[in-house]
Motif scaffolding. Structure first.
Motif, mmCIF file in Angstrom:
data_model
loop_
_atom_site.group_PDB
_atom_site.id
_atom_site.type_symbol
_atom_site.label_atom_id
_atom_site.label_comp_id
_atom_site.label_asym_id
_atom_site.label_seq_id
_atom_site.Cartn_x
_atom_site.Cartn_y
_atom_site.Cartn_z
ATOM 1 N N GLY A 111 33.348 36.318 36.101
ATOM 2 C CA GLY A 111 32.736 35.795 34.883
ATOM 3 C C GLY A 111 32.496 36.870 33.846
ATOM 4 N N MET A 112 32.030 38.048 34.293
ATOM 5 C CA MET A 112 31.788 39.143 33.356
ATOM 6 C C MET A 112 33.084 39.622 32.710
ATOM 7 S SD MET A 112 28.752 41.533 34.955
ATOM 8 C CE MET A 112 29.512 41.718 36.571
ATOM 9 N N LEU A 113 34.143 39.750 33.515
ATOM 10 C CA LEU A 113 35.418 40.208 32.964
ATOM 11 C C LEU A 113 35.957 39.230 31.926
ATOM 12 C CD1 LEU A 113 37.935 42.100 33.014
ATOM 13 C CD2 LEU A 113 38.892 40.518 34.698
ATOM 14 N N CYS A 114 35.955 37.952 32.285
ATOM 15 C CA CYS A 114 36.521 36.961 31.377
ATOM 16 C C CYS A 114 35.680 36.828 30.105
ATOM 17 C CB CYS A 114 36.658 35.612 32.080
ATOM 18 S SG CYS A 114 37.927 35.629 33.380
ATOM 19 N N ALA A 115 34.368 37.008 30.231
ATOM 20 C CA ALA A 115 33.514 36.977 29.038
ATOM 21 C C ALA A 115 33.827 38.160 28.135
ATOM 22 C CB ALA A 115 32.045 36.989 29.460
ATOM 23 N N GLN A 116 34.046 39.330 28.739
ATOM 24 C CA GLN A 116 34.379 40.512 27.949
ATOM 25 C C GLN A 116 35.717 40.351 27.240
ATOM 26 O OE1 GLN A 116 34.238 43.664 30.828
ATOM 27 N NE2 GLN A 116 32.000 43.675 30.957
ATOM 28 N N LEU A 117 36.682 39.744 27.934
ATOM 29 C CA LEU A 117 38.014 39.562 27.349
ATOM 30 C C LEU A 117 38.100 38.322 26.468
ATOM 31 C CD1 LEU A 117 40.280 40.449 30.437
ATOM 32 C CD2 LEU A 117 39.586 41.934 28.555
ATOM 33 N N GLY A 118 37.108 37.420 26.585
ATOM 34 C CA GLY A 118 37.129 36.190 25.801
ATOM 35 C C GLY A 118 38.236 35.240 26.210
ATOM 36 N N ILE A 119 38.461 35.117 27.527
ATOM 37 C CA ILE A 119 39.549 34.278 28.025
ATOM 38 C C ILE A 119 39.017 33.328 29.097
ATOM 39 C CG2 ILE A 119 41.305 36.051 27.558
ATOM 40 C CD1 ILE A 119 41.247 36.710 30.557
ATOM 41 N N ILE A 136 34.303 42.511 56.670
ATOM 42 C CA ILE A 136 35.240 41.661 55.944
ATOM 43 C C ILE A 136 34.691 41.331 54.562
ATOM 44 C CG2 ILE A 136 36.288 39.361 55.878
ATOM 45 C CD1 ILE A 136 36.628 39.493 58.872
ATOM 46 N N GLY A 137 33.405 40.967 54.508
ATOM 47 C CA GLY A 137 32.804 40.642 53.222
ATOM 48 C C GLY A 137 32.842 41.816 52.251
ATOM 49 N N LEU A 138 32.475 43.009 52.747
ATOM 50 C CA LEU A 138 32.495 44.194 51.906
ATOM 51 C C LEU A 138 33.898 44.506 51.414
ATOM 52 C CD1 LEU A 138 30.076 46.439 53.976
ATOM 53 C CD2 LEU A 138 29.650 45.566 51.688
ATOM 54 N N THR A 139 34.866 44.374 52.312
ATOM 55 C CA THR A 139 36.251 44.681 51.941
ATOM 56 C C THR A 139 36.762 43.716 50.884
ATOM 57 O OG1 THR A 139 36.723 45.618 54.116
ATOM 58 C CG2 THR A 139 38.607 44.909 52.799
ATOM 59 N N LEU A 140 36.513 42.429 51.053
ATOM 60 C CA LEU A 140 36.969 41.448 50.073
ATOM 61 C C LEU A 140 36.305 41.671 48.720
ATOM 62 C CD1 LEU A 140 37.118 38.168 52.210
ATOM 63 C CD2 LEU A 140 39.020 39.598 51.452
ATOM 64 N N TYR A 141 35.041 42.059 48.740
ATOM 65 C CA TYR A 141 34.367 42.353 47.478
ATOM 66 C C TYR A 141 35.034 43.524 46.772
ATOM 67 C CZ TYR A 141 30.906 43.600 44.028
ATOM 68 O OH TYR A 141 30.313 43.908 42.834
ATOM 69 N N ARG A 142 35.323 44.589 47.514
ATOM 70 C CA ARG A 142 35.966 45.761 46.916
ATOM 71 C C ARG A 142 37.364 45.422 46.392
ATOM 72 N NH1 ARG A 142 31.795 48.690 45.518
ATOM 73 N NH2 ARG A 142 30.523 49.356 47.266
ATOM 74 N N ILE A 143 38.086 44.570 47.104
ATOM 75 C CA ILE A 143 39.415 44.159 46.635
ATOM 76 C C ILE A 143 39.291 43.426 45.306
ATOM 77 C CG2 ILE A 143 41.413 42.695 47.111
ATOM 78 C CD1 ILE A 143 41.230 45.155 48.918
ATOM 79 N N ALA A 144 38.363 42.472 45.246
ATOM 80 C CA ALA A 144 38.170 41.718 44.000
ATOM 81 C C ALA A 144 37.731 42.646 42.875
ATOM 82 C CB ALA A 144 37.138 40.616 44.216
ATOM 83 N N GLN A 145 36.831 43.571 43.185
ATOM 84 C CA GLN A 145 36.322 44.510 42.184
ATOM 85 C C GLN A 145 37.453 45.354 41.603
ATOM 86 O OE1 GLN A 145 33.788 47.716 43.668
ATOM 87 N NE2 GLN A 145 32.319 47.277 42.037
ATOM 88 N N GLU A 146 38.294 45.906 42.474
ATOM 89 C CA GLU A 146 39.398 46.763 42.027
ATOM 90 C C GLU A 146 40.437 45.956 41.246
ATOM 91 O OE1 GLU A 146 41.649 50.168 41.429
ATOM 92 O OE2 GLU A 146 39.635 50.006 42.281
ATOM 93 N N ALA A 147 40.764 44.771 41.755
ATOM 94 C CA ALA A 147 41.771 43.942 41.092
ATOM 95 C C ALA A 147 41.309 43.526 39.693
ATOM 96 C CB ALA A 147 42.070 42.707 41.944
ATOM 97 N N LEU A 148 40.062 43.105 39.572
ATOM 98 C CA LEU A 148 39.550 42.676 38.270
ATOM 99 C C LEU A 148 39.401 43.862 37.316
ATOM 100 C CD1 LEU A 148 36.940 40.084 39.555
ATOM 101 C CD2 LEU A 148 38.987 39.574 38.206
ATOM 102 N N ASN A 150 41.376 46.473 37.298
ATOM 103 C CA ASN A 150 42.738 46.732 36.837
ATOM 104 C C ASN A 150 43.167 45.754 35.755
ATOM 105 O OD1 ASN A 150 43.165 48.934 38.480
ATOM 106 N ND2 ASN A 150 44.138 47.767 40.116
ATOM 107 N N ILE A 151 42.768 44.495 35.916
ATOM 108 C CA ILE A 151 43.107 43.498 34.899
ATOM 109 C C ILE A 151 42.477 43.876 33.567
ATOM 110 C CG2 ILE A 151 42.710 41.101 34.177
ATOM 111 C CD1 ILE A 151 43.003 40.303 37.116
ATOM 112 N N GLY A 152 41.205 44.251 33.617
ATOM 113 C CA GLY A 152 40.519 44.628 32.390
ATOM 114 C C GLY A 152 41.125 45.835 31.717
#
Length: 229
Positions: A111-119, A136-148, A150-152
């Motif tokens: 939500g924060m990324l998309c709000a910043q990008l306005g998309i 597993i939870g920590l790893t998935l969070y880090r994956i999402a964090q890194e991927a988002l 990179n998108i930004g």
């Protein structure tokens, strides 16, 4: 006789693999515990000291206009430094991950990324509502964090999608965008190094990362993990 020997070797190989995976998970847990400790120190100790200094500077009443301007500038720099310490602490170990849970934490990231990008941002993370092993939870969070992140930094998309689904005993987290994409065959850059880190982190818990991308075609990152419970 030979069949018995082969079976014994297979059993030892499976035991060795299980021990290595258990050790890897322990190392991930230790690393995250260190992140948590450093995050708390940054937030509690340094953050409190910076806040005290900023308060003192804000309360100073100067007779000289020049001195007043310098104090105002110093107070502004302290405020900025405090914000950076807060961001660093959050990045190391966001408190929301423990307080709100994995699903809400990743929803907030998206939500924060998309709000910043306005998309627009398509989010479906119902599958992350179920209890998961901490590693597993920590790893998935880090994956999402890194991927988002990179998108930004690189993608410039007009839409982002973050979803999670369970099929059988496997959970897949998908982060997709319709941005620039990249050539996966070129020499590694910062984005490639981030992807390498994701793959290593997933491998430690027996997971697998798949990246589908091409220049002008967007990027899709799939993180697959095996559910044991």
């Amino acid at each position: 006789m030979r069949a018995g020997i082969a079976t014994g070797k297979d059993d030892r190989a499976r035991d060795d693999k299980a021990r290595r995976r258990k050790l890897a998970r322990h190392l991930v847990a230790v690393q995250e515990e260190q992140r948590l400790r450093l995050s708390r120190e940054l937030h509690d100790d340094l953050g409190q000291m910076l806040a005290s200094v900023a308060l003192e500077l804000h309360n100073v009443r100067a007779d000289s206009a020049e001195l007043d301007a310098r104090l105002a500038r110093a107070a502004q720099l302290i405020d900025q430094l405090s914000a950076r310490v807060h961001d660093a602490a959050w990045s190391l170990r966001p408190a929301d991950l423990e307080r709100l849970g994995l699903r809400t934490s990743i929803e907030d990231l998206a939500g924060m990324l998309c709000a910043q990008l306005g998309i627009p941002c398509d989010v479906d993370l119902e599958a992350l509502s179920r209890p998961l092993e901490p590693e597993i939870g920590l790893t998935l969070y880090r994956i999402a964090q890194e991927a988002l992140t990179n998108i930004g930094k690189h993608a410039k998309p007009s839409r982002v999608s973050v979803t999670a689904h369970i099929r059988g005993n496997r959970l897949r987290l998908a982060v997709e965008d319709n941005g620039h994409g990249f050539d996966a065959d070129v020499a590694p850059g910062s984005q490639h190094l981030g992807l390498a880190g994701m793959k290593e982190r997933l491998a430690l818990i027996g997971g697998e990362l798949t990246v589908e991308t091409a220049k002008g075609k967007g990027t899709a990152i799939y993180a697959d993990v095996l559910l044991t419970g």
